[in-house]
Design a protein around this motif. Structure first.
Motif, PDB file in Angstrom:
ATOM      1  N   GLY A 406       0.815  -1.206   0.000  1.00 23.18           N
ATOM      2  CA  GLY A 406       0.000   0.000   0.000  1.00 23.18           C
ATOM      3  C   GLY A 406       0.851   1.260   0.000  1.00 23.18           C
ATOM      4  N   SER A 407       1.921   1.243   0.802  1.00 24.96           N
ATOM      5  CA  SER A 407       2.819   2.408   0.853  1.00 24.96           C
ATOM      6  C   SER A 407       3.469   2.639  -0.502  1.00 24.96           C
ATOM      7  CB  SER A 407       3.888   2.202   1.922  1.00 24.96           C
ATOM      8  OG  SER A 407       3.291   2.067   3.205  1.00 24.96           O
ATOM      9  N   LEU A 408       3.948   1.560  -1.130  1.00 25.07           N
ATOM     10  CA  LEU A 408       4.574   1.700  -2.438  1.00 25.07           C
ATOM     11  C   LEU A 408       3.567   2.169  -3.483  1.00 25.07           C
ATOM     12  CD1 LEU A 408       6.815  -1.519  -2.479  1.00 25.07           C
ATOM     13  CD2 LEU A 408       7.528   0.861  -2.082  1.00 25.07           C
ATOM     14  N   ALA A 409       2.332   1.628  -3.396  1.00 28.38           N
ATOM     15  CA  ALA A 409       1.313   2.062  -4.353  1.00 28.38           C
ATOM     16  C   ALA A 409       0.965   3.534  -4.146  1.00 28.38           C
ATOM     17  CB  ALA A 409       0.065   1.184  -4.205  1.00 28.38           C
ATOM     18  N   GLY A 410       0.836   3.940  -2.881  1.00 30.66           N
ATOM     19  CA  GLY A 410       0.524   5.342  -2.605  1.00 30.66           C
ATOM     20  C   GLY A 410       1.623   6.264  -3.083  1.00 30.66           C
TER      21      GLY A 410
END
Length: 421
Positions: A406-410
């Protein structure tokens, strides 16, 4: 209800699960703190980097929370709220058990699956190769001896003796033995197998007359009329004794003695009567019934089991007994044949496969119901906890991955937004 008590292994798994939950929750708290600090820094004019960090942390929190909800919803209602389609395992426990049973029945107990698996195993050749090793044959022989000793120890002698006595009496009473005796006697006389017995009787009779001359004389004299003189009785007794001794001696020494021929004819006629004469057969059957009913005969039948039992126990306990040596040799021979005889192996494998398929096809419903019925008997809450202990630790990695991905996608989305605006 099935036994769902927690074991020591379950307690260890519970500690490991708590540690992984702590790690996943700690990562969520960490990205939340990062998000708060990055947002504060962005508002303070720290620069563009703060926006990237805040976007990554925000997406990481969303991913972590979403995966926490998904994992928790399997085992319970998140935050205790009765949200639809949550607490899936406790709510759908029985349906899951039924589905698991159907899955096993359709995919593991299908006839083609069982047949293919058994065919690929080559059970007969494996068993034969295993049995050709002397140490394995010794082990099987010892186990068989132990099983025999255990069986004989458990059996009550009185019960076995009663069963054997009843079986022998019933079988003997239900069969007409006269024709069989007649056939046996006819074959014995035709083959001359009775001549040795006649020789033995004649020899013993001759020896008895030599040793008991006085007894013969007294018997003859005692049967004489009272009015005859004693010396006459004595002379008659001696004459009778000499004739008896001569007759027995000649019969003993002459294979062609007329008395022997007469005995052969008598035995031949008697054998024919045993087979064909109704009166003779009826008398033999009455004699058989009387003998079987005598206590002495029943005791003899019962005592035969004690002798056989003692003989088997002694042979089973002795590693060098003929019984165990023959059993070992038979097992070695069987192993060699199974390992080398493809025809025998194919036939044996076919029997095993047919037996397995018979069990599978005939009792598939009972086998699969064991799974569904067992699952249905479990307590829903305890079942959910047990399942969570076994797979919950791995599921916590979903939360960790959700946070990181999620962090990488954000971060990626925020960067693309900044790039194209």
């Amino acid at each position: 209800m099935g036994d769902m008590s927690f074991t020591a292994a379950d307690v260890a798994k519970q500690r490991s699960l708590r540690r992984m939950k702590g790690v996943a929750t700690g990562l969520l708290v960490a990205v939340a703190v990062v998000y708060a600090l990055a947002t504060w820094a962005e508002h303070r004019g720290a620069g563009a980097w703060a926006g990237y960090v805040a976007a990554a942390a925000e997406a990481g929190m969303v991913g972590a929370l979403a995966d926490w909800f998904a994992v928790t919803a399997l085992f319970r209602h998140p935050l205790g709220l009765p949200i639809p389609h949550t607490a899936i395992i406790p709510t759908k426990k029985d349906q899951l058990g039924q589905s698991l049973g159907d899955f096993v029945g359709d995919n593991f107990l299908a006839e083609d699956v069982v047949r293919g698996k058994l065919r690929s195993l080559g059970l007969s050749r494996r068993a034969g190769t295993w049995l050709t090793r002397p140490e394995n044959t010794d082990r099987v022989t010892a186990e068989l001896a132990t099983a025999v000793r255990g069986s004989l120890t458990v059996l009550r002698d009185a019960d076995v003796q009663a069963v054997i006595g009843e079986a022998i009496t019933r079988q003997a009473g239900a069969r007409d033995i006269s024709p069989h005796l007649g056939d046996l006697l006819d074959r014995t006389v035709t083959a001359g197998a009775h001549h040795r017995l006649v020789d033995l009787v004649c020899a013993r009779a001759h020896d008895w007359l030599i040793l008991h001359r006085d007894s013969v004389l007294e018997a003859v004299e005692g049967g004489a009329p009272g009015w005859t003189p004693r010396f006459v009785d004595r002379r008659i007794g001696e004459r009778v004794y000499r004739e008896l001794l001569r007759f027995v001696t000649e019969m003993r020494d002459s294979p062609d003695h007329p008395a022997r021929g007469a005995l052969d004819r008598f035995l031949t006629d008697f054998a024919q009567q045993l087979k064909d004469d109704p009166d003779t057969r009826a008398r033999v059957e009455r004699l058989k019934t009387d003998l079987l009913g005598r206590p002495e005969v029943q005791d003899l039948i019962a005592s035969a089991w004690s002798a056989v039992r003692a003989m088997i126990l002694t042979a089973a306990e002795d590693e060098h007994s003929a019984l165990r040596r023959r059993a070992r040799a038979a097992l070695l021979s069987l192993g060699h044949r199974l390992a080398t005889d493809d025809r025998l192996g194919t036939k044996l494998d076919g029997w095993v496969t047919d037996a397995a398929l018979h069990v599978v096809s005939g009792y598939r419903a009972e086998i699969t119901s064991l799974i569904s019925d067992t699952v249905a008997s479990w307590d829903a809450r305890t079942t959910s906890r047990k399942i969570e202990l076994h797979i919950g630790r791995d599921l916590q990695f979903i939360r960790l991955n959700g946070t990181i991905i999620g962090s990488l996608a954000g971060l990626t989305i925020h960067a693309a937004t900044q790039l194209f605006t």
